[in-house]
Scaffold this motif. Sequence first.
Motif, PDB file in Angstrom:
ATOM      1  N   VAL A  76      51.338  47.380  36.316  1.00 47.12           N
ATOM      2  CA  VAL A  76      52.721  47.265  36.812  1.00 47.12           C
ATOM      3  C   VAL A  76      53.461  46.118  36.138  1.00 47.12           C
ATOM      4  O   VAL A  76      54.548  45.726  36.572  1.00 47.12           O
ATOM      5  N   GLY A  77      52.868  45.568  35.082  1.00 43.32           N
ATOM      6  CA  GLY A  77      53.550  44.536  34.314  1.00 43.32           C
ATOM      7  C   GLY A  77      53.372  43.125  34.822  1.00 43.32           C
ATOM      8  O   GLY A  77      54.145  42.224  34.485  1.00 43.32           O
ATOM      9  N   GLY A  78      52.336  42.871  35.630  1.00 39.45           N
ATOM     10  CA  GLY A  78      52.145  41.556  36.237  1.00 39.45           C
ATOM     11  C   GLY A  78      51.276  40.622  35.418  1.00 39.45           C
ATOM     12  O   GLY A  78      50.681  41.017  34.402  1.00 39.45           O
ATOM     13  N   ASP A  79      51.210  39.379  35.890  1.00 40.52           N
ATOM     14  CA  ASP A  79      50.379  38.336  35.287  1.00 40.52           C
ATOM     15  C   ASP A  79      49.016  38.358  35.968  1.00 40.52           C
ATOM     16  O   ASP A  79      48.888  38.005  37.149  1.00 40.52           O
ATOM     17  N   MET A  80      47.978  38.747  35.247  1.00 37.91           N
ATOM     18  CA  MET A  80      46.668  38.931  35.855  1.00 37.91           C
ATOM     19  C   MET A  80      46.037  37.633  36.325  1.00 37.91           C
ATOM     20  O   MET A  80      45.179  37.655  37.200  1.00 37.91           O
ATOM     21  N   ALA A  81      46.445  36.518  35.777  1.00 38.84           N
ATOM     22  CA  ALA A  81      45.889  35.241  36.232  1.00 38.84           C
ATOM     23  C   ALA A  81      46.173  35.028  37.714  1.00 38.84           C
ATOM     24  O   ALA A  81      45.377  34.409  38.430  1.00 38.84           O
ATOM     25  N   ARG A  82      47.302  35.553  38.202  1.00 35.20           N
ATOM     26  CA  ARG A  82      47.666  35.411  39.613  1.00 35.20           C
ATOM     27  C   ARG A  82      46.793  36.287  40.525  1.00 35.20           C
ATOM     28  O   ARG A  82      46.783  36.081  41.737  1.00 35.20           O
ATOM     29  N   ALA A  83      46.089  37.246  39.944  1.00 34.08           N
ATOM     30  CA  ALA A  83      45.252  38.151  40.745  1.00 34.08           C
ATOM     31  C   ALA A  83      43.808  37.675  40.855  1.00 34.08           C
ATOM     32  O   ALA A  83      42.990  38.330  41.500  1.00 34.08           O
ATOM     33  N   THR A  84      43.509  36.526  40.258  1.00 33.60           N
ATOM     34  CA  THR A  84      42.114  36.083  40.187  1.00 33.60           C
ATOM     35  C   THR A  84      41.497  35.855  41.556  1.00 33.60           C
ATOM     36  O   THR A  84      40.388  36.311  41.844  1.00 33.60           O
ATOM     37  N   SER A  85      42.190  35.136  42.432  1.00 32.84           N
ATOM     38  CA  SER A  85      41.607  34.823  43.741  1.00 32.84           C
ATOM     39  C   SER A  85      41.416  36.087  44.574  1.00 32.84           C
ATOM     40  O   SER A  85      40.408  36.234  45.268  1.00 32.84           O
ATOM     41  N   ALA A  86      42.366  37.004  44.513  1.00 29.84           N
ATOM     42  CA  ALA A  86      42.247  38.245  45.286  1.00 29.84           C
ATOM     43  C   ALA A  86      41.109  39.105  44.753  1.00 29.84           C
ATOM     44  O   ALA A  86      40.361  39.713  45.530  1.00 29.84           O
ATOM     45  N   ALA A  87      40.980  39.170  43.433  1.00 29.25           N
ATOM     46  CA  ALA A  87      39.883  39.936  42.843  1.00 29.25           C
ATOM     47  C   ALA A  87      38.540  39.362  43.275  1.00 29.25           C
ATOM     48  O   ALA A  87      37.609  40.102  43.621  1.00 29.25           O
TER      49      ALA A  87
END
Length: 349
Positions: A76-87
Motif C-alpha cells: 500500500v506504499g508504506g514505510d516498512m520500518a514502521r511495521a517492525t514492532s507489529a510484525a
Amino acid sequence: MDNINDIIAAIEEPPETFEEYLTRYAAQVGTLVNSYIPQGSHPDMDRYLYEPLNAYSQNGGKRHRPLICFAACRAVGGDMARATSAAAAIEHFHTAALIHDDIADEAELRRGEPCLHLTEGMGLAINMGDLALSLVNGTVINDPLLDDATKVRVVNELIEMTRRTIEGQALDIGWARDGRYDITPEDYLVMATHKTAHYSGAVPLAIGAIIGGGTEAEIEALRNYGLDTGLAFQIQDDLLNLIGSEESTKKDFRNDITEGKRTLMVVHALQHSDDRDRLIDILSSKEKDQAVLAEAVDIMETSGSIEYARNYAENLTSIAKNRLVDMVRPSSSRELLISMADWFVNRLK
C-alpha cells in the motif's frame, strides 16, 4: 536496523517465489523478532524465563507472519520500518500460542525439538507463554515510530486476533475432550478460521496495510485475502501432517491422529466413510503405532477426504488471488503476496 533495511530491499526487488523470500530472510526476521525479548533484572530471571524463551523463539520456523506484514505495508506504499514492532508482536503471539497449544495437546515435539514443557517443566513453560503474550501489545505501545492513533488501532487488531484464536482453540480442545464425532466440515471451517486464519493471515496483512497508510478498501481486501489463504494454510498443514513426505521421518508425523484432531479430512471422512466406526476407534485411542495411523489415513484416502481437503484449499486460494488483483494496486509486493497463496497450497507437490 540493518535487518529491516535488508528486508525492505528484498521486497522492493523481491525473489521470484515466496518460498525463496522466506528462505532468504527468515533468519534475519527471526533476529529482529528476538531483539524485542528483554532481559531480567536478576540472573535467575534469565535462567528460568528469558533465555529459554529466546532459545525457543530462535527455532522459529519460516517467519511468514512478520514477512507478510512487511509485504502488505509495502503493497500500500508504506514505510516498512514502521511495521517492525507489529510484525514482531504477531510472531510473539505465535510463540505463545505454540507453547500453550503443545501443553494442551500433551505434544512431545515442536519443529523437531522436544516441547518447552518437557525441557523446562510445565509451570515454567506456561509462564514463558504468558510472557510472550505480554510482549504482543507492549511491543507496539512502546514503538516510538508509531503515532498514538495508529497504536490504538493496531492494538485493537491484536486484541481481537487474540480473542478469535482462543475461541478457535476452545472448539478444537473441547471437541476432543468431549469425544465429539458429530463435527461437520462447516464446523471445522469456523474453528480453523478462528484458530489460525486470523493470526496467520488476516491480521498480519491488515496491520501491515494500516501502518502503511492503506485505504480502508485496501485494508479489508488484504484482510479477506489473509482469511482465505490463512484457512488454506491450516488445511495444508493438516494434510502435511498426514501425507507429507519430508515429515514422515519425524516422530510427530501423524500426531494429529494420535491427538484425535478434528481436521477437515477427519470430519469429511466421518460423514462419508463406510469405516467410520474404525476411524473413531483409532481417533479415540491416542494411538502411536505407525501402522494403525496409516490405516486411518487409508480410510480418509478411500473416502475421498484427502482429495476433498486439497481441492478445497486450492479453490480458496484461486478465488482469493483474483479478488486481490482487483482490489490492490499493482506492485512487486502484491505479486509476492499472490505467490504466497501458491506456496501455501503447493507444499505437498
